[in-house]
Write an enzyme that holds these catalytic residues in place. Sequence first.
Site, PDB file in Angstrom:
ATOM      1  N   GLU A  19       0.831  -1.202   0.000  1.00 62.81           N
ATOM      2  CA  GLU A  19       0.000   0.000   0.000  1.00 62.81           C
ATOM      3  C   GLU A  19       0.869   1.257   0.000  1.00 62.81           C
ATOM      4  O   GLU A  19       0.524   2.270  -0.621  1.00 62.81           O
ATOM      5  CB  GLU A  19      -0.955  -0.016   1.188  1.00 62.81           C
ATOM      6  CG  GLU A  19      -2.029  -1.102   1.123  1.00 62.81           C
ATOM      7  CD  GLU A  19      -1.540  -2.499   1.482  1.00 62.81           C
ATOM      8  OE1 GLU A  19      -0.392  -2.621   1.973  1.00 62.81           O
ATOM      9  OE2 GLU A  19      -2.281  -3.469   1.263  1.00 62.81           O
TER      10      GLU A  19
ATOM     11  N   HIS B  43     -11.274  -6.115   8.746  1.00 64.19           N
ATOM     12  CA  HIS B  43     -12.048  -5.805   7.539  1.00 64.19           C
ATOM     13  C   HIS B  43     -13.242  -4.933   7.897  1.00 64.19           C
ATOM     14  O   HIS B  43     -14.274  -4.987   7.233  1.00 64.19           O
ATOM     15  CB  HIS B  43     -12.559  -7.073   6.846  1.00 64.19           C
ATOM     16  CG  HIS B  43     -11.510  -8.040   6.448  1.00 64.19           C
ATOM     17  ND1 HIS B  43     -11.036  -9.009   7.294  1.00 64.19           N
ATOM     18  CD2 HIS B  43     -10.824  -8.185   5.298  1.00 64.19           C
ATOM     19  CE1 HIS B  43     -10.112  -9.722   6.682  1.00 64.19           C
ATOM     20  NE2 HIS B  43      -9.953  -9.254   5.473  1.00 64.19           N
TER      21      HIS B  43
HETATM   22  C1  LIG Z   1      -1.842  -5.046   4.414  1.00 60.96           C
HETATM   23  C2  LIG Z   1      -2.838  -5.857   3.674  1.00 60.96           C
HETATM   24  N1  LIG Z   1      -3.116  -5.569   2.389  1.00 60.96           N
HETATM   25  C3  LIG Z   1      -4.047  -6.284   1.710  1.00 60.96           C
HETATM   26  C4  LIG Z   1      -4.727  -7.322   2.299  1.00 60.96           C
HETATM   27  C5  LIG Z   1      -5.806  -8.095   1.534  1.00 60.96           C
HETATM   28  N2  LIG Z   1      -5.327  -9.434   1.187  1.00 60.96           N
HETATM   29  C6  LIG Z   1      -5.558 -10.498   1.982  1.00 60.96           C
HETATM   30  S1  LIG Z   1      -4.818 -11.900   1.444  1.00 60.96           S
HETATM   31  C7  LIG Z   1      -4.199 -11.105   0.067  1.00 60.96           C
HETATM   32  C8  LIG Z   1      -3.348 -11.861  -0.899  1.00 60.96           C
HETATM   33  C9  LIG Z   1      -2.088 -12.387  -0.271  1.00 60.96           C
HETATM   34  O1  LIG Z   1      -1.405 -13.193  -1.198  1.00 60.96           O
HETATM   35  P1  LIG Z   1      -0.125 -14.013  -0.793  1.00 60.96           P
HETATM   36  O2  LIG Z   1       0.760 -13.185   0.051  1.00 60.96           O
HETATM   37  O3  LIG Z   1       0.463 -14.558  -2.024  1.00 60.96           O
HETATM   38  O4  LIG Z   1      -0.659 -15.186   0.163  1.00 60.96           O
HETATM   39  P2  LIG Z   1      -1.610 -16.404  -0.226  1.00 60.96           P
HETATM   40  O5  LIG Z   1      -3.007 -15.945  -0.015  1.00 60.96           O
HETATM   41  O6  LIG Z   1      -1.322 -16.793  -1.611  1.00 60.96           O
HETATM   42  O7  LIG Z   1      -1.263 -17.501   0.749  1.00 60.96           O
HETATM   43  C10 LIG Z   1      -4.595  -9.766   0.062  1.00 60.96           C
HETATM   44  C11 LIG Z   1      -4.228  -8.779  -0.964  1.00 60.96           C
HETATM   45  C12 LIG Z   1      -4.399  -7.585   3.656  1.00 60.96           C
HETATM   46  N3  LIG Z   1      -4.999  -8.584   4.330  1.00 60.96           N
HETATM   47  N4  LIG Z   1      -3.461  -6.856   4.308  1.00 60.96           N
END
Ligand SMILES: Cc1ncc(C[n+]2csc(CCOP(=O)(O)OP(=O)(O)O)c2C)c(N)n1
Lengths: 410, 410, 337, 337
Positions: free
Chosen positions: C60, C129
């Site tokens: 972000e 959230h």
């Molecule tokens: C600081 C923050 N930004 C955005 C999110 C929303 N979000 C939750 S999971 C996710 C994807 C994460 O992907 P990855 O790190 O590849 O983990 P995976 O889900 O594949 O295990 C996002 C964007 C969040 N929870 N926290």
Amino acid sequence: MKNRKALSLRIPEPVSRPGDKPDFSKIAVPEAGTVRKPPIDTRANEAMDLANGLIRVLNRKGEAVGAWDPKLDPETLRRGLKTMILTRAYDDRMFRAQRQGKTSFYMKCTGEEAIAIAQAFALERDDMCFPSYRQQGLLIARGYPLVQMMNQVYSNAADPLKGRQLPIMYSSKAHGFFTISGNLGTQFPQAVGWAMASAYKGDDRIAATWIGDGTTAEGDFHQALNFASVYRAPVILNVVNNQWAISSYQGFAGGEEATFAARGLGYGIPGLRVDGNDFLAVFAVTQWAAERARSNLGPTLIELYTYRVEGHSTSDDPSRYRPSEEAKAWPLGDPVIRLKDHLIHLGEWSEERHEAAEKEAMDEVRAANTEASAIGTLGSGKAPSAREMFEGVYKDMPWHLRRQRQQSGV
Amino acid sequence: MKNRKALSLRIPEPVSRPGDKPDFSKIAVPEAGTVRKPPIDTRANEAMDLANGLIRVLNRKGEAVGAWDPKLDPETLRRGLKTMILTRAYDDRMFRAQRQGKTSFYMKCTGEEAIAIAQAFALERDDMCFPSYRQQGLLIARGYPLVQMMNQVYSNAADPLKGRQLPIMYSSKAHGFFTISGNLGTQFPQAVGWAMASAYKGDDRIAATWIGDGTTAEGDFHQALNFASVYRAPVILNVVNNQWAISSYQGFAGGEEATFAARGLGYGIPGLRVDGNDFLAVFAVTQWAAERARSNLGPTLIELYTYRVEGHSTSDDPSRYRPSEEAKAWPLGDPVIRLKDHLIHLGEWSEERHEAAEKEAMDEVRAANTEASAIGTLGSGKAPSAREMFEGVYKDMPWHLRRQRQQSGV
Amino acid sequence: MVSMNMVQALNSAMDVMLGRNEDVLIFGEDVGYFGGVFRATDQLQRKYGVTRCFDTPIGEGGIVAVAIGMAAYGLRPVVEIQFADYIYPAFDQLVSEAARIRYRSAGDFTVPMTVRTPYGGGIFGGQTHSQSPEALFTHVTGLKTVVPSTPYDAKGLLISAIEDEDPVIFLEPKRIYNGPFDGYHDRPVQPWSKHPASQVPEGYYTVPLGKANVVREGGDVTVLAYGTMVHVAQAAARDAGIDAEVIDLRTLIPLDIETIVQSVEKTGRCVVVHEATLTSGFGAELTALVQEHCFYHLEAPVERVAGWDTPYPHAFEWQYFPGPKRIGEAMRRVMEG
Amino acid sequence: MVSMNMVQALNSAMDVMLGRNEDVLIFGEDVGYFGGVFRATDQLQRKYGVTRCFDTPIGEGGIVAVAIGMAAYGLRPVVEIQFADYIYPAFDQLVSEAARIRYRSAGDFTVPMTVRTPYGGGIFGGQTHSQSPEALFTHVTGLKTVVPSTPYDAKGLLISAIEDEDPVIFLEPKRIYNGPFDGYHDRPVQPWSKHPASQVPEGYYTVPLGKANVVREGGDVTVLAYGTMVHVAQAAARDAGIDAEVIDLRTLIPLDIETIVQSVEKTGRCVVVHEATLTSGFGAELTALVQEHCFYHLEAPVERVAGWDTPYPHAFEWQYFPGPKRIGEAMRRVMEG
Ligand SMILES: Cc1ncc(C[n+]2csc(CCOP(=O)(O)OP(=O)(O)O)c2C)c(N)n1
Ligand SMILES: Cc1ncc(C[n+]2csc(CCOP(=O)(O)OP(=O)(O)O)c2C)c(N)n1
Ligand SMILES: [Mg+2]
Ligand SMILES: [Mg+2]
């Protein structure tokens, strides 16, 4: 795994502290001209040697050697030298001005002049710079009037930033110089955004940005490298490794575990490590990186290896945390003297001309200072109107600021 | 530099999208057993090949080959397999529970079971884990009761987190499992701090932490690597590269420009890239990194190369952004089947025993679910007292929260 | 005019602006091919191409920093932070940079950037959230803070935000993306289509920043609200049978103080409502302003109805949420005061 | 008892705690060998060794995250953020993590961490060495926010903060590090040695969190202040010849509401003072609370005297600073109201 060993916490410590003899024996200084110059479309993991080596052009005899010699004409070299001399004279004068109480704060770039100035020379005039606070050389190289810089430092009535900013936090869009932030590192990913915008618009201008060794620890450094890598932004990412971050030696930024140039590799960004006190080498790597960016090949990370000769700022006393003789022991020398020696070696310069140039620079600075001081200095003479305090927070002043301005009686 | 070329902005795009045939032809899958195993005191820049290669032990025939074979006894392998089976059964049941309206949210780790479970096996029971939300396998491997996990997911009266946390955001200090955060990446540098504390105290416990490929883009990733490098913290930094971050393929995290394991090199941290669907390989690299940490040699970065077989969470529908057949085309197979095949190859397992194990797991899950559901599920049955809402904000409740609790009438 | 829900209205605003101005770019996590986890950017990449609407790394701080750099170049970036709860990694870039660049550079550089982000609870999203961080931004001078409460306003305000020359934090009350939730979680939610403000022009129009909207006229008590709470407050007034004047602030900074003062001078009573935690919430500023401007008209203390000072608790969503009952009681207390 | 200025008192607090408890660690930018840019950790590394007091990378987010991890292990880290203006890169770790770990883990993990940071203006530091961000932290439940105004309190409160089981944001008014600046920038500043609260015990003692201090008794108007403003408010009362009761809040969260209410019920008038920007500053919360608790005792609106809603402007330091003149005028207005 029974009888596991006790762990212990390791805290980095520099080789020498006040009272010790300066010791740079750990610093490897390879001969000039020994590092290869690969094509600009080289991939990061094919360029490890450039990230771990040290690109140097000027050798001990003042000769320009090797593949990185940019072969600049003597006139350009003389302009470079004079700009460095002028920058140093400006710094000295402003430092004294702070000591005289004419302003609150000042920061010099002594020993690092080759960086901003050679890089300004290697960039196009309309490329956009996102500097930290030690690249005043960019502005001077691009012809920003000294008197304007002083007006800013003095927060006087002619201050282009209207008394709002701390001294030295210049801004000049017309000179492709982004408003300096007091918050470290923020400019690094902003430069990537600017470069992406330029690419999006099909423009041909690239961006360059500077950050200190200490500041590479900020999250913004990572954001910059990551976004630049993902979108192949036309940007030059410069790390000025001057060995110190206020009182903290570069070991606290991880500089003992890997070079700062090597940080690029994990993002697929080629890293070049260059002798930051070697005007020619700095020019050459910058040119290489600029060509790369202009050819849509994306970002380059440059580590400019140098030494912060003076205190961090007028608020600092470096003798409290490092040997006072350390600057003199610095193995890469003084960028001004090295370029001077080179020009003399070429038969294009002399001690006399050098002295005259120094005097000329001092005169120029003095004249500008007389002009700026006549307008005002911090707390005396003509100051910007206090109404400026309320202007420019937003494009149009909202009611609550208008009300506050009324209350303030300004 | 006149007539400079127009720049253009590059946006990464994955090879295939819904409607396309899944295409993993760009993914190089080296033979098992081909990557060397260096000593644990290897320096980062001597281990580039490990960061760019792919450490694999199980070959296509189900044999364990090469220097990284951890030579685990069949009993341990069977425990590993059963724990993976149990985890998958648990995930399936809870996913269905969400669909049945018994809770608000759930996240599976399907296809990634080998990671948490082999790593839990390779760590000591009292090493501290700072997981992301896809390492439920750690808790299961360490014997945390399934029914407790379900109570948490159902936010019922027996929820150890008292209804305060989103489902799956478990916490159990007794199981060396740090409270999961909804904010991505924050645990990564926290783990480094925990490891530094352990080292400071002369303790012998190390820390391990997990982050997703997408989340490596957060500033916290950089903080973790930098602090771990500077203080040589006894920590294992795991990047679970499951190719996707919700709808964004790993190219948006810079995964096409360099491997995630390579990110370590710029900090002087060795990076190991491992087949995340290979239980033996995951165990072996984790053991290597743990030994390194225990010997005061500092951090290791491990990239666990895998594939997120299911949607991101119950809120997601992956068929909107990737070919629905992609999971089946994933070239590294299914971690459960690969370990099963290996055990069968060893003569230590059979299809019948596998089926029986699956049934046993399902029974265990069913029994736990009956127990948990009997207590309550979100919005029905016994819930935690609403007074819990006001407790635990601070150790001692300040007056303003006491007043609010009174006003709330709970 | 067509009927839109709030997500469609926001999508339409971006669609219109992408079409009108090629300096408008949209980016953020999952906003490109996928169209956003709440579908606010659905189809925009397909329509305008990958360089106009694209996905980003999950950083972000980087997203906002890059947008600032683009804005300094001259573009008008519109970025999405997936949930307001995840805006904190960008806090330094917003507070120290976006908010100050015009001022510190004396207008040399400016940041015409819009940061869209879904906020607020009521969706069982737990503590990460559900947050309402608007008060933090209202304390940061140089930023504007906008919160729409209907599809019509959402589109018109978002277009104004994109055209604004200063950085705008645009907080979208996600609980009312699909319908004007009135706080009765145990009753079926009406779709937007039954609400008059779901009638939205397909093309360009603006709702100005800095202007509040009196959504319910009344003489007995003034209720100040924004976002989801506008609907909850209206329901509370209706059900408590109180002749309340409900003001939808729409823009928190700059605030429409005139409309507020006019109303409170008329009613002599005021209730302030928000979902964010009480202490140092924006309700504190509103209360302070009302008592500063209308002290001699006030017949009772201004009451604040807000989220409790706890993280948003998953299982206690409806004990936490400042629903119509709590608002009704506050109105009654203020009337008796 | 010895005479100490505020920096020495803070140093002494850390010295005492390092000596008493080996789980106390001190770290931050330049705090180790150098002893901190304001010298607050001077000699501590030499006395306790490099693993007890050390320098860090320039990554505020990392500093706080690492401290959280250490606190979760069981240590009591005390970190310095060099200037409060640089705390924003750590904002996510403070707000989303430190503040919530006890709650979200139901007490399984806790964060007994102290974050010290110099704040406030009056030193010609320009917009990035002068900010007062306290209001932001007061909106984040789970954090405590403390601001001392004398050497005695500084030491006693810092020891309490270090011993507290919850994360504490400890804001040090840097303008009064060396003397109790009263707002008259054109007069010589008295050194602390002339002030009774510079008498500080050398050893261990505490000043409890959550208790305000009536530093000047009076019957006509209550002035609520903290940090530097406590001294400015006292000077203002003295020079305006007003019988003002000045309350030094010392802890913003949890707030000592009782002392405030008692005083305002007595005086019927209240002025709130802080250096932070006005809008959504902590003065808004104080004003809201006072009018909620003391409405029927108030004879005039509560007035707020605060920094203007602009970045802290380098050259206009003294036009910006809410000095004795502005406070005196506010007191007079409130008295006439
Ligand atoms: C600081 C923050 N930004 C955005 C999110 C929303 N979000 C939750 S999971 C996710 C994807 C994460 O992907 P990855 O790190 O590849 O983990 P995976 O889900 O594949 O295990 C996002 C964007 C969040 N929870 N926290
Ligand atoms: C975010 C932030 N943290 C801390 C500071 C305080 N500070 C100013 S300069 C500096 C040292 C920077 O060192 P380096 O990056 O190496 O740059 P150099 O001064 O050597 O050019 C520090 C810690 C700051 N300005 N901003
Ligand atoms: Mg430096
Ligand atoms: Mg992923």
